[in-house]
Each structure stands twice: as structure tokens, then as C-alpha cells.
Design a protein around this motif. Structure first.
Motif, short mmCIF file in Angstrom:
data_model
loop_
_atom_site.label_atom_id
_atom_site.label_comp_id
_atom_site.label_asym_id
_atom_site.label_seq_id
_atom_site.Cartn_x
_atom_site.Cartn_y
_atom_site.Cartn_z
N ASP A 36 49.92 9.12 -29.30
CA ASP A 36 49.80 10.03 -28.10
C ASP A 36 48.45 9.17 -27.39
O ASP A 36 47.35 8.99 -28.05
CB ASP A 36 49.19 11.37 -28.42
CG ASP A 36 49.16 12.00 -26.89
OD1 ASP A 36 49.88 12.31 -26.32
OD2 ASP A 36 47.68 12.29 -26.75
N VAL A 37 48.54 8.60 -26.47
CA VAL A 37 47.41 7.80 -25.77
C VAL A 37 46.21 8.81 -25.33
O VAL A 37 45.11 8.15 -25.80
CB VAL A 37 47.92 7.18 -24.25
CG1 VAL A 37 46.82 6.60 -23.52
CG2 VAL A 37 49.07 6.43 -24.47
N GLU A 38 46.54 9.81 -24.94
CA GLU A 38 45.00 10.80 -24.85
C GLU A 38 44.39 10.92 -26.09
O GLU A 38 43.08 10.78 -26.23
CB GLU A 38 45.17 12.05 -23.94
CG GLU A 38 45.89 11.66 -22.67
CD GLU A 38 44.70 10.96 -21.68
OE1 GLU A 38 43.61 11.21 -22.03
OE2 GLU A 38 45.07 10.07 -21.13
N HIS A 39 45.17 11.22 -27.02
CA HIS A 39 44.73 11.43 -28.34
C HIS A 39 44.02 10.15 -28.95
O HIS A 39 42.86 10.31 -29.44
CB HIS A 39 45.77 12.14 -29.40
CG HIS A 39 45.36 12.40 -30.62
ND1 HIS A 39 44.51 13.47 -30.80
CD2 HIS A 39 45.32 11.97 -32.00
CE1 HIS A 39 44.15 13.58 -32.17
NE2 HIS A 39 44.69 12.60 -32.85
N ARG A 40 44.66 9.15 -28.68
CA ARG A 40 44.02 7.74 -29.15
C ARG A 40 42.67 7.51 -28.54
O ARG A 40 41.80 7.08 -29.14
CB ARG A 40 45.06 6.77 -28.84
CG ARG A 40 44.64 5.34 -29.47
CD ARG A 40 45.51 4.32 -28.88
NE ARG A 40 46.71 4.39 -28.87
CZ ARG A 40 47.74 4.02 -28.03
NH1 ARG A 40 47.34 3.30 -27.21
NH2 ARG A 40 49.11 4.54 -28.07
N ARG A 41 42.51 7.64 -27.15
CA ARG A 41 41.47 7.54 -26.43
C ARG A 41 40.07 8.41 -27.19
O ARG A 41 39.08 8.09 -26.96
CB ARG A 41 41.63 7.76 -24.92
CG ARG A 41 42.49 6.72 -24.38
CD ARG A 41 42.21 6.84 -22.89
NE ARG A 41 43.64 6.00 -22.44
CZ ARG A 41 43.40 4.68 -22.35
NH1 ARG A 41 42.43 3.89 -22.74
NH2 ARG A 41 44.45 3.99 -21.86
#
Length: 208
Positions: A36-41
């Protein structure tokens, strides 16, 4: 023009973490660990911080003087009781480091621990060598030869001292770069479940 390189100090820690976070945010392996992109960030920098702290504790970090690239290195000792043991993968370890990293970085994400165990199991044992854990280049400076320049002094030392070197390439572009520098794929990829592959690569010291 040559690339100025200096040994990173503890005071560089936060900068190194930010640089690695930026350099690897869109790497295929980082995408697998944090789909998940937001979780990665939100969590990726914490993983880069764990890697940075481990390297400061047991290895050394080289930084381009303009701050555009960084390399994390470890000197790995040989097996003292079996100096003539042929190169082979590790059979695993009881070290709970991967579990500790997961607990500190992203406790509910088993992939943080899984990738650490998979790469540790693939790491060759039996011979002293230099390990390039990570090398990161700021995205807007990639393609300028900074990675090659940052690796050159350590590989020259390997050739001078007769030391092999080892790394895992995380994408096809980096694998091609390492092949040009004398690294050879060991023949067994680390295939992440439902994800990309890493290519363990070994470099014998080159004749001077």
C-alpha cells in the motif's frame, strides 16, 4: 570530474535515512514489503533507519560529498573452523534480528521479517568477503555514474587485499551495473512470494 566520497559519521544518520528512503521508495522490493503506497510512505523510512543503524553499529557507510548517493558496507569474516569450505548459502540462523526489526518498524507486517530471513538464508558463508548491503542514489541524480563511483574505492580495496564482494541486486538495471563491475549471479535467485526477485551476486577479486 571525480566524485568526492567521505565516510559518514553519526551526525549524518538522519540524512542517510532520508536519502535511502527517497532512493528506494519506488524500488520493486520496497513495493513488495509495503504494497500500500500510503502505508509505505509512513513506514518505509523506519526500515531504512533500521538498516542505517545496523550498519553504523557493525559496518561503515560511504557518502558522496554532495549528498546524492550513499553505500552501506559490511566486512563479513570467514568461518574460522572451515577456511577451505567452498562458497555456499547460509543454512539459516537463530538470530532474532529480523523479528526485532519487524517489531520496531511495522509489527503487523510479516514481510519485513520475511525478506530479512530470505536474504540471510541466501547469503554465502565460508569465505571472508565485503558485503554491499545497500547503495542508494537520489532519484534525480540516477544515471550519472554515482553508484559506480561510490563502489570503486571499496572494490579497489577488495582487489588489493584479495577479498571477494557480495550483494543482492533488486532490479534488472542494478544487476546490469553490477555485472559491468565484475559481479556474477550466483545462480539462485531470492524469489519473494507473489513478488519480485533479488539476484545474489558474487565478485572474485580482480587481478591488478
Amino acid at each position: 570530474m571525480g566524485v568526492g566520497i567521505r565516510r559518514a559519521q553519526a551526525s549524518d544518520r538522519d540524512y542517510v535515512v532520508r536519502l535511502l528512503d527517497e532512493a528506494f521508495m519506488d524500488d520493486p522490493v520496497s513495493g513488495w514489503v509495503f504494497p500500500d503506497v500510503e502505508h509505505r510512505r509512513a513506514r518505509h523510512a523506519g526500515l531504512m533507519a533500521a538498516f542505517t543503524d545496523a550498519t553504523f553499529a557493525d559496518g561503515y557507510i560511504d557518502l558522496a560529498e554532495d549528498g546524492a548517493a550513499v553505500a552501506l558496507w559490511m566486512d563479513i569474516p570467514g568461518a574460522p573452523d572451515t577456511p577451505d569450505e567452498p562458497l555456499g548459502p547460509s543454512e539459516g540462523s537463530s538470530d532474532d534480528g529480523p523479528a526485532q526489526v519487524r517489531a520496531a518498524v511495522d509489527p503487523d507486517n510479516e514481510r519485513v521479517e520475511q525478506i530479512a530471513r530470505l536474504t540471510a538464508a541466501a547469503h554465502p558463508v565460508g569465505r571472508e568477503h565485503v558485503y554491499l548491503w545497500m547503495i542508494g542514489v537520489r532519484p534525480d541524480r540516477q544515471g550519472e555514474g554515482l553508484g559506480t563511483a561510490l563502489m570503486a574505492p571499496v572494490l579497489e580495496r577488495c582487489d588489493r587485499e584479495g577479498l571477494p564482494a557480495y550483494l543482492e541486486a533488486s532490479n534488472a538495471r542494478s544487476r546490469a551495473l553490477y555485472e559491468r563491475l565484475g559481479f556474477v549471479f550466483t545462480g539462485t535467485a531470492v524469489d519473494l512470494p507473489d513478488g519480485p526477485s533479488l539476484w545474489p551476486m558474487w565478485r572474485e577479486p580482480q587481478a591488478q
